[in-house]
Motif scaffolding. Sequence first.
Motif, PDB file in Angstrom:
ATOM      1  N   PRO A   1      -4.428  -3.070 -30.144  1.00 53.14           N
ATOM      2  CA  PRO A   1      -3.596  -2.946 -28.927  1.00 53.14           C
ATOM      3  C   PRO A   1      -4.213  -3.677 -27.742  1.00 53.14           C
ATOM      4  N   VAL A   2      -3.357  -4.111 -26.846  1.00 57.53           N
ATOM      5  CA  VAL A   2      -3.778  -4.659 -25.563  1.00 57.53           C
ATOM      6  C   VAL A   2      -3.249  -3.718 -24.488  1.00 57.53           C
ATOM      7  N   TYR A   3      -4.142  -3.156 -23.699  1.00 58.50           N
ATOM      8  CA  TYR A   3      -3.747  -2.137 -22.730  1.00 58.50           C
ATOM      9  C   TYR A   3      -3.309  -2.778 -21.419  1.00 58.50           C
ATOM     10  N   HIS A   4      -2.289  -2.147 -20.831  1.00 62.38           N
ATOM     11  CA  HIS A   4      -1.644  -2.733 -19.657  1.00 62.38           C
ATOM     12  C   HIS A   4      -1.133  -1.598 -18.770  1.00 62.38           C
ATOM     13  N   VAL A   5      -1.156  -1.817 -17.462  1.00 58.12           N
ATOM     14  CA  VAL A   5      -0.630  -0.849 -16.500  1.00 58.12           C
ATOM     15  C   VAL A   5       0.739  -1.327 -16.049  1.00 58.12           C
ATOM     16  N   LEU A   6       1.746  -0.484 -16.238  1.00 62.83           N
ATOM     17  CA  LEU A   6       3.116  -0.856 -15.889  1.00 62.83           C
ATOM     18  C   LEU A   6       3.296  -0.911 -14.373  1.00 62.83           C
ATOM     19  N   SER A   7       4.140  -1.820 -13.939  1.00 63.70           N
ATOM     20  CA  SER A   7       4.512  -1.843 -12.535  1.00 63.70           C
ATOM     21  C   SER A   7       5.421  -0.649 -12.241  1.00 63.70           C
ATOM     22  N   SER A   8       5.573  -0.330 -10.974  1.00 60.00           N
ATOM     23  CA  SER A   8       6.386   0.817 -10.587  1.00 60.00           C
ATOM     24  C   SER A   8       7.835   0.648 -11.032  1.00 60.00           C
ATOM     25  N   SER A   9       8.386  -0.562 -10.876  1.00 61.24           N
ATOM     26  CA  SER A   9       9.782  -0.790 -11.257  1.00 61.24           C
ATOM     27  C   SER A   9       9.976  -0.696 -12.770  1.00 61.24           C
ATOM     28  N   ASP A  10       9.044  -1.270 -13.552  1.00 61.37           N
ATOM     29  CA  ASP A  10       9.145  -1.193 -15.009  1.00 61.37           C
ATOM     30  C   ASP A  10       8.984   0.245 -15.493  1.00 61.37           C
ATOM     31  N   PHE A  11       8.079   0.984 -14.856  1.00 66.45           N
ATOM     32  CA  PHE A  11       7.858   2.374 -15.258  1.00 66.45           C
ATOM     33  C   PHE A  11       9.118   3.209 -15.041  1.00 66.45           C
ATOM     34  N   LYS A  12       9.811   2.992 -13.913  1.00 62.14           N
ATOM     35  CA  LYS A  12      11.046   3.730 -13.641  1.00 62.14           C
ATOM     36  C   LYS A  12      12.135   3.383 -14.642  1.00 62.14           C
ATOM     37  N   LYS A  13      12.269   2.090 -14.982  1.00 58.51           N
ATOM     38  CA  LYS A  13      13.275   1.672 -15.952  1.00 58.51           C
ATOM     39  C   LYS A  13      13.004   2.278 -17.325  1.00 58.51           C
ATOM     40  N   ILE A  14      11.748   2.236 -17.736  1.00 57.39           N
ATOM     41  CA  ILE A  14      11.382   2.754 -19.052  1.00 57.39           C
ATOM     42  C   ILE A  14      11.588   4.256 -19.124  1.00 57.39           C
ATOM     43  N   GLN A  15      11.136   4.969 -18.102  1.00 55.52           N
ATOM     44  CA  GLN A  15      11.266   6.425 -18.109  1.00 55.52           C
ATOM     45  C   GLN A  15      12.733   6.850 -18.137  1.00 55.52           C
ATOM     46  N   TRP A  16      13.568   6.178 -17.353  1.00 56.68           N
ATOM     47  CA  TRP A  16      14.990   6.521 -17.357  1.00 56.68           C
ATOM     48  C   TRP A  16      15.622   6.220 -18.708  1.00 56.68           C
ATOM     49  N   TYR A  17      15.272   5.078 -19.305  1.00 53.62           N
ATOM     50  CA  TYR A  17      15.877   4.719 -20.592  1.00 53.62           C
ATOM     51  C   TYR A  17      15.527   5.749 -21.666  1.00 53.62           C
ATOM     52  N   ILE A  18      14.286   6.191 -21.692  1.00 52.51           N
ATOM     53  CA  ILE A  18      13.868   7.173 -22.696  1.00 52.51           C
ATOM     54  C   ILE A  18      14.597   8.493 -22.477  1.00 52.51           C
ATOM     55  N   LEU A  19      14.648   8.965 -21.245  1.00 52.75           N
ATOM     56  CA  LEU A  19      15.315  10.236 -20.965  1.00 52.75           C
ATOM     57  C   LEU A  19      16.811  10.145 -21.264  1.00 52.75           C
ATOM     58  N   ASN A  20      17.430   9.031 -20.920  1.00 47.23           N
ATOM     59  CA  ASN A  20      18.865   8.879 -21.117  1.00 47.23           C
ATOM     60  C   ASN A  20      19.239   8.723 -22.593  1.00 47.23           C
ATOM     61  N   ASN A  21      18.258   8.386 -23.441  1.00 45.21           N
ATOM     62  CA  ASN A  21      18.521   8.210 -24.866  1.00 45.21           C
ATOM     63  C   ASN A  21      17.908   9.318 -25.717  1.00 45.21           C
ATOM     64  N   CYS A  22      17.556  10.420 -25.083  1.00 44.42           N
ATOM     65  CA  CYS A  22      17.070  11.590 -25.815  1.00 44.42           C
ATOM     66  C   CYS A  22      18.201  12.607 -25.883  1.00 44.42           C
ATOM     67  N   GLU A  23      18.837  12.710 -27.044  1.00 43.42           N
ATOM     68  CA  GLU A  23      20.030  13.542 -27.172  1.00 43.42           C
ATOM     69  C   GLU A  23      19.725  15.030 -26.983  1.00 43.42           C
ATOM     70  N   GLU A  24      18.469  15.423 -27.171  1.00 39.99           N
ATOM     71  CA  GLU A  24      18.127  16.840 -27.041  1.00 39.99           C
ATOM     72  C   GLU A  24      18.163  17.340 -25.597  1.00 39.99           C
TER      73      GLU A  24
END
Length: 299
Positions: A41-64
């Motif tokens: 793995p190559v470790y990386h720190v997400l930018s604030s905008s990317d982190f918000k997009k990723i977090q929303w996408y995961i939550l919005n695609n969790c059917e539970e």
Amino acid sequence: MYFRGVETKHNQLERNYDGPQLEIDNGFSIFTQKARALGAPVYHVLSSSDFKKIQWYILNNCEEIEFYLNLHKEEVQRQSLIDVQERHENEFPSWFKQHVTHLNINGSVGSQDQLYALGLGPDIRVAKYSGIIVNGIRFHTIERDKYLRTQNSGIVVKGEHNSEEFDFYGVLVDIIELEYCYGNRVFLFKCDWWNVGDKRNGMKTYGQLVSVNTSRKWYVNDPYVLATQAEQVFYIGDMKNGSSWKIVQKVCPRNVYDVPENVEEGERLILNDEPYQQYEINDVIEVEQIDAENIGSLL
């Protein structure tokens, strides 16, 4: 074949083995992805905008957690009918975190429950890989494909645009692993999407053939999909339309079969959508079991 405790070609794992299926009682499907990352793995720190997009996408695609998504959206609508969806996306992650924290304090949710882990959110530090095996299919990033004679970076995802179903074609740019507390993890793909919505300059069809223009991108601000949502395609040069046009070739990966779980009595079972591979469910062959002692009489 008769060796024990030794790896041979008869008992070794498949090349595209993606690991054991995780079975967790009351577990979230998003945390049980059948995937195995390849390489270091190559470790990386997400930018604030990317982190918000990723977090929303995961939550919005969790059917539970669909109940909580609907609950928050209703609250946003009661406050104001202006920019409901935008406010819902921006405010839901923090609202959901406060909600599950309150449930944890009241004892309704355990500290190790996946609902609580999902609500706290992922670590902003992520691991990136150049390859991964998901559901028995090997994917490589486009950067890794540049140095190989094979092609494993083509992506297709089924989705909607303006209430119309689309096959979104693109290439895999990044493979991202997000870490949640208590060992939970989620794999995401970051992709470049081709503009298949433009029927004239972005995509052309010739009967069963589909050709896409790889110089025209689409959904630049929404590049993320779950690794388990993606299917693989291959791109072949389109000699008719120019170097930027690629013909899409869909294939069925080896050792991966699309077999329905429930088939009604009398229906035909068609494997891999090939009309010449048909089997009747009612055709049952009874095989008589033979004891080892009786084999000699049959020789």
